[in-house]
Scaffold this active site. Structure first.
Site, PDB file in Angstrom:
ATOM      1  N   LYS A 162       7.861  -9.037   9.048  1.00 25.66           N
ATOM      2  CA  LYS A 162       7.578  -7.666   9.489  1.00 25.66           C
ATOM      3  C   LYS A 162       6.701  -7.044   8.403  1.00 25.66           C
ATOM      4  CE  LYS A 162       8.268  -3.711   9.456  1.00 25.66           C
ATOM      5  NZ  LYS A 162       7.174  -2.743   9.160  1.00 25.66           N
ATOM      6  N   GLU A 188      12.980  -6.711  -4.319  1.00 22.51           N
ATOM      7  CA  GLU A 188      12.054  -6.395  -5.413  1.00 22.51           C
ATOM      8  C   GLU A 188      11.596  -4.966  -5.183  1.00 22.51           C
ATOM      9  OE1 GLU A 188       9.239  -5.241  -7.059  1.00 22.51           O
ATOM     10  OE2 GLU A 188       7.888  -6.812  -6.304  1.00 22.51           O
ATOM     11  N   CYS A 195       4.090  -2.735  -8.260  1.00 26.25           N
ATOM     12  CA  CYS A 195       5.488  -2.716  -8.708  1.00 26.25           C
ATOM     13  C   CYS A 195       5.576  -2.967 -10.212  1.00 26.25           C
ATOM     14  CB  CYS A 195       6.309  -3.730  -7.934  1.00 26.25           C
ATOM     15  SG  CYS A 195       5.441  -5.252  -7.593  1.00 26.25           S
ATOM     16  N   GLU A 249       9.345   6.147 -10.856  1.00 30.72           N
ATOM     17  CA  GLU A 249       8.158   5.405 -10.447  1.00 30.72           C
ATOM     18  C   GLU A 249       7.247   6.332  -9.650  1.00 30.72           C
ATOM     19  OE1 GLU A 249       8.585   2.308  -7.387  1.00 30.72           O
ATOM     20  OE2 GLU A 249       7.444   0.989  -8.715  1.00 30.72           O
TER      21      GLU A 249
HETATM   22  P1  NAD Z   1       9.072   1.364   2.187  1.00 27.95           P
HETATM   23  O1  NAD Z   1      10.089   0.805   1.295  1.00 27.95           O
HETATM   24  O2  NAD Z   1       9.467   2.426   3.154  1.00 27.95           O
HETATM   25  O3  NAD Z   1       8.386   0.214   3.082  1.00 27.95           O
HETATM   26  C1  NAD Z   1       8.326  -1.144   2.726  1.00 27.95           C
HETATM   27  C2  NAD Z   1       8.599  -1.999   3.960  1.00 27.95           C
HETATM   28  O4  NAD Z   1       9.897  -1.718   4.471  1.00 27.95           O
HETATM   29  C3  NAD Z   1       7.649  -1.761   5.135  1.00 27.95           C
HETATM   30  O5  NAD Z   1       7.401  -2.987   5.806  1.00 27.95           O
HETATM   31  C4  NAD Z   1       8.457  -0.847   6.038  1.00 27.95           C
HETATM   32  O6  NAD Z   1       8.069  -0.928   7.389  1.00 27.95           O
HETATM   33  C5  NAD Z   1       9.837  -1.419   5.860  1.00 27.95           C
HETATM   34  N1  NAD Z   1      10.927  -0.485   6.178  1.00 27.95           N
HETATM   35  C6  NAD Z   1      10.945   0.869   6.065  1.00 27.95           C
HETATM   36  N2  NAD Z   1      12.129   1.357   6.469  1.00 27.95           N
HETATM   37  C7  NAD Z   1      12.891   0.295   6.823  1.00 27.95           C
HETATM   38  C8  NAD Z   1      14.228   0.143   7.296  1.00 27.95           C
HETATM   39  N3  NAD Z   1      15.016   1.201   7.491  1.00 27.95           N
HETATM   40  N4  NAD Z   1      14.689  -1.104   7.531  1.00 27.95           N
HETATM   41  C9  NAD Z   1      13.912  -2.180   7.333  1.00 27.95           C
HETATM   42  N5  NAD Z   1      12.639  -2.106   6.909  1.00 27.95           N
HETATM   43  C10 NAD Z   1      12.133  -0.879   6.647  1.00 27.95           C
HETATM   44  O7  NAD Z   1       7.901   1.867   1.273  1.00 27.95           O
HETATM   45  P2  NAD Z   1       6.895   3.097   1.568  1.00 27.95           P
HETATM   46  O8  NAD Z   1       7.551   4.258   2.171  1.00 27.95           O
HETATM   47  O9  NAD Z   1       5.801   2.546   2.314  1.00 27.95           O
HETATM   48  O10 NAD Z   1       6.525   3.514   0.070  1.00 27.95           O
HETATM   49  C11 NAD Z   1       7.359   4.475  -0.584  1.00 27.95           C
HETATM   50  C12 NAD Z   1       7.621   4.096  -1.992  1.00 27.95           C
HETATM   51  O11 NAD Z   1       8.151   2.777  -2.056  1.00 27.95           O
HETATM   52  C13 NAD Z   1       6.406   4.032  -2.894  1.00 27.95           C
HETATM   53  O12 NAD Z   1       6.053   5.278  -3.366  1.00 27.95           O
HETATM   54  C14 NAD Z   1       6.892   3.117  -3.986  1.00 27.95           C
HETATM   55  O13 NAD Z   1       7.618   3.835  -4.943  1.00 27.95           O
HETATM   56  C15 NAD Z   1       7.802   2.162  -3.271  1.00 27.95           C
HETATM   57  N6  NAD Z   1       7.134   0.863  -2.987  1.00 27.95           N
HETATM   58  C16 NAD Z   1       7.366  -0.156  -3.841  1.00 27.95           C
HETATM   59  C17 NAD Z   1       6.741  -1.359  -3.642  1.00 27.95           C
HETATM   60  C18 NAD Z   1       6.949  -2.512  -4.582  1.00 27.95           C
HETATM   61  O14 NAD Z   1       6.066  -3.330  -4.732  1.00 27.95           O
HETATM   62  N7  NAD Z   1       8.111  -2.624  -5.186  1.00 27.95           N
HETATM   63  C19 NAD Z   1       5.876  -1.539  -2.563  1.00 27.95           C
HETATM   64  C20 NAD Z   1       5.677  -0.475  -1.677  1.00 27.95           C
HETATM   65  C21 NAD Z   1       6.316   0.728  -1.907  1.00 27.95           C
END
Ligand code: NAD
Length: 480
Positions: free
Chosen positions: A176, A251, A285, A382
């Site tokens: 996904k 992660e 990250c 972060e």
């Molecule tokens: P997120 O965690 O919401 O999204 C990451 C993934 O999780 C996406 O594929 C999203 O569709 C999925 N997702 C979201 N809600 C979900 C749920 N309830 N169940 C299962 N999957 C779900 O990240 P974001 O909102 O796009 O970004 C927000 C913050 O997250 C950023 O500001 C950053 O701090 C952090 N982030 C960290 C990394 C990393 O590399 N560790 C990467 C992206 C974002």
């Protein structure tokens, strides 16, 4: 858009591509304008994808030997290399990555499939000395169906590292991708078709996190979940996996320190200090967000970093400047909220958004804050945008205490000419990786990676990930 050689609004389930009724827009972060659509998959498509993956495990995919899996993965790596320019262009349009970074990501994805393809037939068990009359050995077996919930910041690298390791061990994958970054995942699946992967080995369902993502994380038919993204969603995923008692690899980012001692070779350190903060516009990250400097060199480090910051240019991905836009208007608003909290701090320097950058693009100028207290919110949380803080320290103990003083623990850098001090730091810092007189070391496909605390748990990358994507069986034979 000519680089996109496939329909973007289809999902791949059991080797069949299909369109759905609902779609989500694809926005170019450089302009804020729509450039296409992806399918809005949900629980039904996830059900079908999990069933298709399950069938693949007992079908053509499951019957392949480890060497055959490795050969397929090597073929896929070759196709990725051949299409690297197209993949880079697609990524630049879809997530706003400057072309040079997007190209590096495409090649890193190829490298993951090479590395894990080459490792597929080299994972072995042990023989264990045991009771008289017994022979005992261990087998590394696939978990079964693995779920891969991928973020938008390094779509190709993160897909390559988790799907690569999972396939090498013989798992069947349901992916996904993040709703803001689906196009290269879809491209990869097309290339896997071309490479000859059996139906169901790789399934891709695009859609929202709250719909397709949540349905996948909580699906009773999956045997492992790998997730990279935010702490909040990581918690939800671990809770969902707990209902099914399946392992998770999380992660979740970090607030990584780089410690600069007064005896550091600054000519070597400076490019790393800045690049670790601004690469991918800080949406990384392992972003080296906190620069801890021993007080005697503080002014010099800040001056030299500030010079570099003033030269940084931000603009459209296709202009291939130092920084592109942030992924979305939402991410830009989040980062700007953080920057506003730095109102009372000293700004050492900022980069520039180039003239003519489209109004609707999600641009943020990189900012270097100096003389920041380790307790300040910008030094603890972060930001996931282009901002670094410089924090002074006086003693080795203080440096380590500040380095370990956040809720995260992903990566750390130590810059010093005193190898004893560097090695002591490598033992005392609580993080998944420590770099001594370097930071990031060439991307690190081969280097195990993961965190402590809010940075998550489990290790991806390197050979270690193959253990995470497999389960161990012990066989005890009595032969008298
Ligand atoms: P997120 O965690 O919401 O999204 C990451 C993934 O999780 C996406 O594929 C999203 O569709 C999925 N997702 C979201 N809600 C979900 C749920 N309830 N169940 C299962 N999957 C779900 O990240 P974001 O909102 O796009 O970004 C927000 C913050 O997250 C950023 O500001 C950053 O701090 C952090 N982030 C960290 C990394 C990393 O590399 N560790 C990467 C992206 C974002």
């Amino acid at each position: 858009m000519t680089a996109i050689w496939f329909p973007t609004d289809e999902v791949l389930v059991g080797g069949v591509w299909s369109r759905l009724d609902g779609t989500l827009p694809v926005i170019d972060p450089s302009t804020g304008e729509g450039i296409g659509a992806i399918a809005r998959g949900g629980a039904d498509q996830i059900d079908a994808a999990v069933a298709a993956a399950r069938a693949a495990l007992t079908g053509d995919w499951g019957r392949l030997t480890a060497a055959e899996r490795g050969r397929l993965m090597a073929r896929l790596a070759g196709l990725i290399r051949e299409r690297a320019e197209d993949l880079a262009l697609i990524e630049a349009l879809d997530v706003g990555k400057p072309l040079t970074q997007a190209r590096a990501d495409a090649l890193a994805m190829a490298r993951y499939f090479e590395f894990y393809g080459g490792a597929a037939d080299k994972v072995m068990g042990d023989t264990i000395p045991y009771l008289d009359g017994y022979s005992v050995w261990t087998l590394r077996e696939p978990h079964g169906v693995t779920a891969h919930i991928v973020p938008w910041n390094y779509p190709m690298q993160i897909l390559g590292r988790s799907v690569g390791a999972a396939l090498a061990m013989g798992n069947a994958c349901v992916v996904k991708p993040a709703e803001d970054a689906c196009l290269t995942a879809l491209a990869l699946a097309r290339l896997a078709d071309e490479a000859g992967f059996p139906a169901g080995a790789i399934n891709i369902v695009t859609g929202l996190g709250s719909e397709a993502g949540a349905a996948l994380a909580g699906h009773p038919g999956i045997n492992h979940v790998s997730f990279t993204g935010s702490v909040g969603v990581g918690r939800a995923i671990q809770a969902a996996a707990a209902q099914n008692i399946v392992p998770v690899t999380l992660e979740l980012g970090g607030k990584s320190p780089q410690i600069v001692y007064a005896d550091a070779d600054l000519d070597r350190a400076l490019p790393f200090l800045v690049n670790a903060g601004i690469q991918n516009a800080g949406q990384t990250c392992s972003c080296g967000a906190r620069i801890l400097v021993e007080r005697p060199r503080m002014a010099e480090v800040v001056d030299r970093m500030a010079d570099r910051y003033r030269a940084l240019r931000v603009g459209p991905a296709l202009d291939d400047l130092d920084l592109g836009p942030l992924i979305s208007a939402r991410q830009k608003a989040t980062v700007e909220r953080y920057l506003a909290q730095g109102a009372g701090l000293t700004v050492a320097a900022q980069g520039t958004i180039v003239e003519g950058a489209p109004e609707g693009g999600h641009y943020v100028a990189p900012t270097l804050f100096t003389d920041v207290s380790p307790d300040h919110v910008l030094a603890r949380e972060e930001i996931f945008g282009p901002a670094q803080v410089v924090i002074p320290f006086d003693t080795e103990d203080e440096a380590i205490a500040i380095a370990n003083g956040t809720d995260y623990g992903l990566v750390a850098g130590v810059w010093t000419a005193d190898m004893g001090r560097a090695l002591r730091a490598s033992r005392r810092i609580r993080s998944g990786q420590v770099f001594l007189n370097n930071y990031g070391a060439g991307g690190g496909v081969e280097l195990p990676f993961g965190g402590h605390g809010l940075s998550g748990h489990g290790r991806e990358k390197g050979f270690e990930a193959l253990y995470g994507f497999s389960t161990l069986k012990t066989v005890a034979a009595w032969h008298g």
